[in-house]
Scaffold this motif. Structure first.
Motif, PDB file in Angstrom:
ATOM      1  N   CYS A   1       1.393  15.684  44.692  1.00 14.51           N
ATOM      2  CA  CYS A   1       0.785  14.764  43.730  1.00 14.51           C
ATOM      3  C   CYS A   1       0.753  15.406  42.345  1.00 14.51           C
ATOM      4  O   CYS A   1       0.559  16.620  42.212  1.00 14.51           O
ATOM      5  N   ALA A   2       0.935  14.586  41.335  1.00 17.14           N
ATOM      6  CA  ALA A   2       0.966  15.113  39.965  1.00 17.14           C
ATOM      7  C   ALA A   2      -0.369  15.739  39.569  1.00 17.14           C
ATOM      8  O   ALA A   2      -0.403  16.714  38.824  1.00 17.14           O
ATOM      9  N   LYS A   3      -1.479  15.175  40.090  1.00 20.10           N
ATOM     10  CA  LYS A   3      -2.807  15.709  39.767  1.00 20.10           C
ATOM     11  C   LYS A   3      -3.608  15.828  41.056  1.00 20.10           C
ATOM     12  O   LYS A   3      -3.578  14.916  41.890  1.00 20.10           O
ATOM     13  N   PRO A   4      -4.331  16.907  41.247  1.00 22.26           N
ATOM     14  CA  PRO A   4      -5.142  17.051  42.463  1.00 22.26           C
ATOM     15  C   PRO A   4      -6.483  16.342  42.326  1.00 22.26           C
ATOM     16  O   PRO A   4      -6.959  16.056  41.219  1.00 22.26           O
ATOM     17  N   CYS A   5      -7.074  16.039  43.475  1.00 16.97           N
ATOM     18  CA  CYS A   5      -8.457  15.538  43.533  1.00 16.97           C
ATOM     19  C   CYS A   5      -8.663  14.191  42.844  1.00 16.97           C
ATOM     20  O   CYS A   5      -9.791  13.826  42.495  1.00 16.97           O
ATOM     21  N   GLN A   6      -7.619  13.421  42.640  1.00 15.53           N
ATOM     22  CA  GLN A   6      -7.751  12.086  42.068  1.00 15.53           C
ATOM     23  C   GLN A   6      -6.491  11.289  42.386  1.00 15.53           C
ATOM     24  O   GLN A   6      -5.445  11.871  42.671  1.00 15.53           O
ATOM     25  N   PRO A   7      -6.574   9.973  42.346  1.00 14.41           N
ATOM     26  CA  PRO A   7      -5.369   9.168  42.588  1.00 14.41           C
ATOM     27  C   PRO A   7      -4.282   9.524  41.587  1.00 14.41           C
ATOM     28  O   PRO A   7      -4.529   9.657  40.395  1.00 14.41           O
ATOM     29  N   SER A   8      -3.081   9.707  42.089  1.00 17.21           N
ATOM     30  CA  SER A   8      -1.983  10.133  41.224  1.00 17.21           C
ATOM     31  C   SER A   8      -0.676   9.578  41.792  1.00 17.21           C
ATOM     32  O   SER A   8      -0.693   8.616  42.571  1.00 17.21           O
ATOM     33  N   VAL A   9       0.446  10.174  41.415  1.00 15.22           N
ATOM     34  CA  VAL A   9       1.752   9.729  41.915  1.00 15.22           C
ATOM     35  C   VAL A   9       2.545  10.927  42.418  1.00 15.22           C
ATOM     36  O   VAL A   9       2.356  12.054  41.967  1.00 15.22           O
ATOM     37  N   ARG A  10       3.419  10.654  43.372  1.00 18.70           N
ATOM     38  CA  ARG A  10       4.370  11.648  43.866  1.00 18.70           C
ATOM     39  C   ARG A  10       5.776  11.098  43.630  1.00 18.70           C
ATOM     40  O   ARG A  10       5.952   9.874  43.458  1.00 18.70           O
ATOM     41  N   VAL A  11       6.769  11.968  43.632  1.00 17.85           N
ATOM     42  CA  VAL A  11       8.126  11.581  43.252  1.00 17.85           C
ATOM     43  C   VAL A  11       9.130  12.167  44.242  1.00 17.85           C
ATOM     44  O   VAL A  11       8.926  13.258  44.775  1.00 17.85           O
ATOM     45  N   ARG A  12      10.194  11.424  44.489  1.00 20.32           N
ATOM     46  CA  ARG A  12      11.348  11.998  45.181  1.00 20.32           C
ATOM     47  C   ARG A  12      12.603  11.513  44.463  1.00 20.32           C
ATOM     48  O   ARG A  12      12.610  10.433  43.847  1.00 20.32           O
ATOM     49  N   VAL A  13      13.666  12.305  44.524  1.00 26.95           N
ATOM     50  CA  VAL A  13      14.878  12.002  43.777  1.00 26.95           C
ATOM     51  C   VAL A  13      16.105  12.176  44.670  1.00 26.95           C
ATOM     52  O   VAL A  13      16.044  12.781  45.737  1.00 26.95           O
ATOM     53  N   ARG A  14      17.201  11.613  44.210  1.00 29.52           N
ATOM     54  CA  ARG A  14      18.500  11.870  44.824  1.00 29.52           C
ATOM     55  C   ARG A  14      19.520  11.946  43.691  1.00 29.52           C
ATOM     56  O   ARG A  14      19.262  11.494  42.572  1.00 29.52           O
ATOM     57  N   HIS A  15      20.685  12.525  43.983  1.00 29.73           N
ATOM     58  CA  HIS A  15      21.662  12.797  42.942  1.00 29.73           C
ATOM     59  C   HIS A  15      22.979  12.072  43.222  1.00 29.73           C
ATOM     60  O   HIS A  15      23.312  11.771  44.371  1.00 29.73           O
ATOM     61  N   ILE A  16      23.705  11.816  42.142  1.00 27.34           N
ATOM     62  CA  ILE A  16      25.002  11.145  42.258  1.00 27.34           C
ATOM     63  C   ILE A  16      26.043  12.145  42.756  1.00 27.34           C
ATOM     64  O   ILE A  16      26.185  13.235  42.200  1.00 27.34           O
ATOM     65  N   GLU A  17      26.746  11.781  43.801  1.00 32.58           N
ATOM     66  CA  GLU A  17      27.819  12.616  44.327  1.00 32.58           C
ATOM     67  C   GLU A  17      29.186  12.128  43.866  1.00 32.58           C
ATOM     68  O   GLU A  17      30.134  12.901  43.799  1.00 32.58           O
ATOM     69  N   ARG A  18      29.280  10.833  43.552  1.00 30.42           N
ATOM     70  CA  ARG A  18      30.543  10.300  43.023  1.00 30.42           C
ATOM     71  C   ARG A  18      30.234   9.109  42.125  1.00 30.42           C
ATOM     72  O   ARG A  18      29.532   8.183  42.515  1.00 30.42           O
ATOM     73  N   GLN A  19      30.730   9.161  40.905  1.00 32.24           N
ATOM     74  CA  GLN A  19      30.545   8.056  39.978  1.00 32.24           C
ATOM     75  C   GLN A  19      31.396   6.867  40.415  1.00 32.24           C
ATOM     76  O   GLN A  19      32.484   7.051  40.975  1.00 32.24           O
ATOM     77  N   PRO A  20      30.947   5.640  40.167  1.00 26.01           N
ATOM     78  CA  PRO A  20      31.772   4.478  40.514  1.00 26.01           C
ATOM     79  C   PRO A  20      32.999   4.400  39.606  1.00 26.01           C
ATOM     80  O   PRO A  20      32.963   4.864  38.462  1.00 26.01           O
ATOM     81  N   SER A  21      34.065   3.852  40.123  1.00 26.74           N
ATOM     82  CA  SER A  21      35.277   3.675  39.320  1.00 26.74           C
ATOM     83  C   SER A  21      35.969   2.396  39.731  1.00 26.74           C
ATOM     84  O   SER A  21      35.776   1.885  40.839  1.00 26.74           O
ATOM     85  N   ASN A  22      36.774   1.890  38.816  1.00 30.96           N
ATOM     86  CA  ASN A  22      37.578   0.688  39.079  1.00 30.96           C
ATOM     87  C   ASN A  22      36.734  -0.472  39.602  1.00 30.96           C
ATOM     88  O   ASN A  22      37.048  -1.076  40.621  1.00 30.96           O
TER      89      ASN A  22
ATOM     90  N   ALA B   1       5.497   6.934  44.260  1.00 36.32           N
ATOM     91  CA  ALA B   1       4.522   6.330  45.168  1.00 36.32           C
ATOM     92  C   ALA B   1       3.147   6.910  44.853  1.00 36.32           C
ATOM     93  O   ALA B   1       3.027   8.049  44.398  1.00 36.32           O
ATOM     94  N   GLY B   2       2.139   6.103  45.090  1.00 37.21           N
ATOM     95  CA  GLY B   2       0.782   6.576  44.879  1.00 37.21           C
ATOM     96  C   GLY B   2       0.401   7.615  45.919  1.00 37.21           C
ATOM     97  O   GLY B   2       0.887   7.609  47.047  1.00 37.21           O
ATOM     98  N   CYS B   3      -0.482   8.530  45.538  1.00 30.50           N
ATOM     99  CA  CYS B   3      -0.926   9.556  46.481  1.00 30.50           C
ATOM    100  C   CYS B   3      -2.246  10.151  45.991  1.00 30.50           C
ATOM    101  O   CYS B   3      -2.707   9.875  44.877  1.00 30.50           O
ATOM    102  N   ARG B   4      -2.808  10.976  46.837  1.00 31.37           N
ATOM    103  CA  ARG B   4      -4.015  11.721  46.475  1.00 31.37           C
ATOM    104  C   ARG B   4      -4.066  12.985  47.315  1.00 31.37           C
ATOM    105  O   ARG B   4      -3.819  12.930  48.519  1.00 31.37           O
ATOM    106  N   GLU B   5      -4.337  14.101  46.690  1.00 31.75           N
ATOM    107  CA  GLU B   5      -4.466  15.365  47.416  1.00 31.75           C
ATOM    108  C   GLU B   5      -5.936  15.769  47.457  1.00 31.75           C
ATOM    109  O   GLU B   5      -6.698  15.469  46.533  1.00 31.75           O
ATOM    110  N   TYR B   6      -6.302  16.452  48.531  1.00 29.38           N
ATOM    111  CA  TYR B   6      -7.716  16.728  48.799  1.00 29.38           C
ATOM    112  C   TYR B   6      -8.081  18.188  48.582  1.00 29.38           C
ATOM    113  O   TYR B   6      -9.172  18.609  48.922  1.00 29.38           O
ATOM    114  N   ARG B   7      -7.152  18.953  48.007  1.00 29.70           N
ATOM    115  CA  ARG B   7      -7.427  20.332  47.618  1.00 29.70           C
ATOM    116  C   ARG B   7      -6.949  20.539  46.188  1.00 29.70           C
ATOM    117  O   ARG B   7      -5.963  19.939  45.771  1.00 29.70           O
TER     118      ARG B   7
END
Length: 264
Positions: free
Chosen positions: A90-111, A123-129
């Protein structure tokens, strides 16, 4: 007679060779270009059966001036992306926050292949520590909720392999919500659209949202009577909030998926 046959055969071979040379030099063989490129041209038959200048760039499909062999020599390639990364903390502890996941381009589209999909999810999240590993203080306040999908990723066992408390479910009658719940159009806020006044919703209270030794979650209304108007807030969009009244506590949630949530 024999001489004439030999001459005719040689003539056929010559015509065939000229034809092969023409096919090799004309059309889009080795000439495919990305995007719209007016210099990506040659002289040959077009797909509309007109002989003349034709193109081998990605824009020719839209302008309808591709060479006859564009689709065989320059096949479309869709964008290819890798797997999703693990969710971040979570971006911030001990309060409602957001978490992130990513993926990367392996091949650009063509033609004219399919464009790349979204490369980031939140996505929303919350950490307790906190950052030092200490338990956060759980003060009284509104119930923080998110979709039931979030709960599926929660651990079911402690660090020693012992099963955690399965928790319980609280049913509420939704009284009000702000209009901000429906105007957001991001992937991690779509679930908020189903929060509708007048419907019964189910909210699961389970570790780690369940308070230590208290058997309750923040805002679950266990200490309030049924007529008390309780407050809730959606994690991931602090402007999506409202009120509800507790109906009952149940062992398990049995609401439809779109009306099932978890305490955070």
């Amino acid at each position: 007679m024999m001489g004439s046959s030999v001459e005719f055969a040689c003539l056929l071979l010559m015509v065939s060779a000229l034809g092969r040379n023409h096919l090799a030099s004309g059309g889009c063989a080795g000439k495919c270009c990305r995007s719209r490129d007016l210099s990506c041209l040659t002289t040959d038959w077009r797909m509309d059966r007109v002989y003349g200048t034709c193109y081998c760039d990605m824009g020719c499909v839209r302008t309808k001036d591709c060479c006859f062999d564009y689709f065989t020599e320059c096949p479309a390639q869709d964008c290819a992306v890798g797997d999703w990364s693990f969710w971040s903390g979570c971006a911030k502890p001990c309060q409602p926050s957001v978490r992130v996941r990513v993926r990367h381009i392996e091949r650009q589209p063509s033609n004219n292949g399919e464009p790349c999909p979204s490369l980031e999810q939140r996505a929303g999240c919350r950490e307790y520590r906190d950052h030092r590993g200490n338990h956060c203080g759980l003060n009284s306040g509104p119930a923080f909720i998110t979709s039931m999908e979030f709960g599926k990723g929660r651990p079911k066992h402690d660090n020693y392999g012992n099963p955690l408390d399965p928790g319980f479910c609280v049913e509420f009658a939704l009284e009000s919500r702000t209009p901000h719940c429906t105007v957001e159009n991001r992937p991690h806020t779509h679930w908020m659209r189903y929060i509708t006044e007048g419907f019964k919703v189910c909210v699961a209270c389970e570790p780690p949202a369940m308070r230590n030794n208290s058997g309750s979650c923040q805002g679950d209304g266990q200490e309030s009577d049924k007529e008390a108007l309780l407050h809730w807030q959606a994690v991931g969009n602090p402007q999506c909030r409202g009120t509800w009244k507790k109906i009952q506590r149940a062992q398990q949630c049995d609401c439809p998926p779109q009306h099932s949530f978890v305490f955070i």
